[in-house]
Design a protein around this motif. Structure first.
Motif, PDB file in Angstrom:
ATOM      1  N   SER A   1       0.861  -1.321  -0.108  1.00 17.40           N
ATOM      2  CA  SER A   1      -0.101  -0.176  -0.049  1.00 17.40           C
ATOM      3  C   SER A   1       1.110   1.366  -0.029  1.00 17.40           C
ATOM      4  O   SER A   1       2.053   1.147   0.595  1.00 17.40           O
ATOM      5  CB  SER A   1      -1.204  -0.106   1.223  1.00 17.40           C
ATOM      6  N   VAL A   2       0.413   2.294  -0.653  1.00 18.42           N
ATOM      7  CA  VAL A   2       0.969   3.625  -0.685  1.00 18.42           C
ATOM      8  C   VAL A   2       0.006   4.769  -0.309  1.00 18.42           C
ATOM      9  O   VAL A   2      -1.014   4.739  -0.780  1.00 18.42           O
ATOM     10  CB  VAL A   2       1.723   3.970  -2.165  1.00 18.42           C
ATOM     11  N   PRO A   3       0.584   5.513   0.544  1.00 16.68           N
ATOM     12  CA  PRO A   3      -0.367   6.557   0.886  1.00 16.68           C
ATOM     13  C   PRO A   3      -0.500   7.817   0.022  1.00 16.68           C
ATOM     14  O   PRO A   3       0.568   8.403  -0.043  1.00 16.68           O
ATOM     15  CB  PRO A   3       0.397   7.266   2.422  1.00 16.68           C
ATOM     16  N   LEU A   4      -1.430   8.015  -0.882  1.00 15.80           N
ATOM     17  CA  LEU A   4      -1.519   8.886  -1.816  1.00 15.80           C
ATOM     18  C   LEU A   4      -1.969  10.432  -1.010  1.00 15.80           C
ATOM     19  O   LEU A   4      -3.014  10.836  -1.261  1.00 15.80           O
ATOM     20  CB  LEU A   4      -2.559   8.623  -2.840  1.00 15.80           C
ATOM     21  N   ASN A   5      -0.866  10.990  -0.710  1.00 15.52           N
ATOM     22  CA  ASN A   5      -1.047  12.463   0.055  1.00 15.52           C
ATOM     23  C   ASN A   5       0.158  13.063  -0.108  1.00 15.52           C
ATOM     24  O   ASN A   5       1.358  12.492  -0.709  1.00 15.52           O
ATOM     25  CB  ASN A   5      -1.800  12.343   1.449  1.00 15.52           C
ATOM     26  N   ALA A   6       0.091  14.424   0.175  1.00 12.97           N
ATOM     27  CA  ALA A   6       1.484  15.216   0.018  1.00 12.97           C
ATOM     28  C   ALA A   6       2.583  14.667   0.812  1.00 12.97           C
ATOM     29  O   ALA A   6       3.839  14.998   0.628  1.00 12.97           O
ATOM     30  CB  ALA A   6       1.058  16.514   0.415  1.00 12.97           C
ATOM     31  N   SER A   7       2.474  13.521   1.825  1.00 21.03           N
ATOM     32  CA  SER A   7       3.649  13.341   2.540  1.00 21.03           C
ATOM     33  C   SER A   7       4.343  12.153   1.995  1.00 21.03           C
ATOM     34  O   SER A   7       5.301  11.882   2.477  1.00 21.03           O
ATOM     35  CB  SER A   7       2.924  12.969   3.971  1.00 21.03           C
ATOM     36  N   TRP A   8       3.768  11.543   0.832  1.00 23.84           N
ATOM     37  CA  TRP A   8       4.502  10.351   0.317  1.00 23.84           C
ATOM     38  C   TRP A   8       5.663  10.927  -0.302  1.00 23.84           C
ATOM     39  O   TRP A   8       5.701  11.752  -1.262  1.00 23.84           O
ATOM     40  CB  TRP A   8       3.265   9.763  -0.996  1.00 23.84           C
ATOM     41  N   ASP A   9       6.872  10.070   0.434  1.00 21.08           N
ATOM     42  CA  ASP A   9       8.254  10.389  -0.411  1.00 21.08           C
ATOM     43  C   ASP A   9       8.471   9.731  -1.823  1.00 21.08           C
ATOM     44  O   ASP A   9       8.691   8.407  -1.530  1.00 21.08           O
ATOM     45  CB  ASP A   9       9.229  10.136   0.709  1.00 21.08           C
ATOM     46  N   ILE A  10       7.795  10.188  -2.749  1.00 16.72           N
ATOM     47  CA  ILE A  10       8.186   9.432  -4.000  1.00 16.72           C
ATOM     48  C   ILE A  10       9.445   9.040  -4.449  1.00 16.72           C
ATOM     49  O   ILE A  10       9.773   7.886  -5.037  1.00 16.72           O
ATOM     50  CB  ILE A  10       7.428  10.314  -5.181  1.00 16.72           C
ATOM     51  N   THR A  11      10.459  10.031  -4.428  1.00 13.95           N
ATOM     52  CA  THR A  11      11.828   9.597  -4.731  1.00 13.95           C
ATOM     53  C   THR A  11      12.213   8.225  -3.758  1.00 13.95           C
ATOM     54  O   THR A  11      12.978   7.298  -4.475  1.00 13.95           O
ATOM     55  CB  THR A  11      12.603  10.778  -4.276  1.00 13.95           C
ATOM     56  N   LYS A  12      11.924   8.300  -2.493  1.00 11.90           N
ATOM     57  CA  LYS A  12      12.261   7.255  -1.623  1.00 11.90           C
ATOM     58  C   LYS A  12      11.703   5.904  -1.979  1.00 11.90           C
ATOM     59  O   LYS A  12      12.402   4.882  -2.106  1.00 11.90           O
ATOM     60  CB  LYS A  12      12.340   7.554  -0.170  1.00 11.90           C
TER      61      LYS A  12
END
Length: 253
Positions: free
Chosen positions: A117-128
């Protein structure tokens, strides 16, 4: 005598009942409709005796081909924008235009990945999360799935971080394939694409409010429809077609 036999033989051939000519229906359709339309075309061919030829690509590519004179009978787009373009170019019969289907947008990864699961919000660290890989989407400049993806990422406050990490595909099925081959760690595709894929899993579903409704309009083209083309157009709106579309994950108007 030989000459008389030839004349009689020719007359017999001329008077034989002629077989009913098979009609051909050429359909331009968004790539995400591939599985459902292949099944529906086969059913229609079996019932009608006519041939359905399906051409799948990005909605934008198909709309532009129509505008350049490509001789299709039906056009099914994965968004209203490219159907609007086809109408502006006067290459569809606008009176026949109908909103046929709806879809959802999801984030997928390969089944072998440990993330579920991935949290789809502004706190998601996409690069990491990507860890040196890419987030594959349909090209947001013209592919409907990519256009919806950009809208969703912008709405969720993620676009600025995501944009430099994107891999842009020519259509949504190409984006899905890169995830299936593990050439990209994550992809944004339609729910229906994820449903038919063997080696991917859904790790998040984008909120419907984060992007414009994913609507699939259908229309006959400007050329006078053959009976076969009209028949297939009507069949796509039948209860039998509804059952097939829903089985592949679409919602039907």
């Amino acid at each position: 005598m030989k000459k008389l036999w030839f004349v009689l033989f020719s007359l017999c051939l001329f008077n034989l009942p002629q077989a009913t000519a098979q009609e051909k229906v050429l359909v331009f359709a968004a790539s995400s409709l591939t599985n459902a339309l292949n099944e529906l075309a086969e059913s229609y061919e079996h019932a009608s005796g006519n041939e359905v030829v399906l051409s799948f690509a990005s909605s934008s590519t198909l709309a532009r081909q129509l505008a350049q004179g490509a001789p299709a009978d039906l056009y099914l787009s994965a968004n209203t924008k490219w159907m609007d373009y086809a109408a502006e170019q006067k290459v569809i019969n606008s009176e026949s235009r109908k909103d046929l289907l709806h879809n959802r947008l999801v984030l997928v990864t390969h089944k072998s990945e440990s993330v579920n699961s991935v949290p789809l919000n502004a706190s998601w660290d996409i690069t990491k999360t990507l860890n040196g890989s890419r987030l594959v989407v349909g090209d947001p400049n013209h592919v409907p799935a990519g256009i919806y993806a950009k809208e969703a990422l912008e709405s969720l406050g993620l676009w600025q971080r995501a944009e430099p990490l994107l891999a842009r595909a020519n259509n949504v099925r190409a984006a899905l394939l890169l995830v299936e081959r593990q050439e990209a760690k994550f992809g944004i595709v339609y729910q229906t694409d994820a449903q038919v894929a063997q080696d991917v899993k859904i790790v998040a579903q984008f909120p419907e409010r984060s992007h414009q409704p994913i609507t699939y309009p259908v229309a006959l083209t400007r050329q006078a429809p053959s009976k076969a083309a009209q028949g297939f157009y009507d069949y796509l709106q039948s209860s039998d077609a509804t059952e097939v579309f829903e089985r592949y994950g679409f919602s039907v108007n």
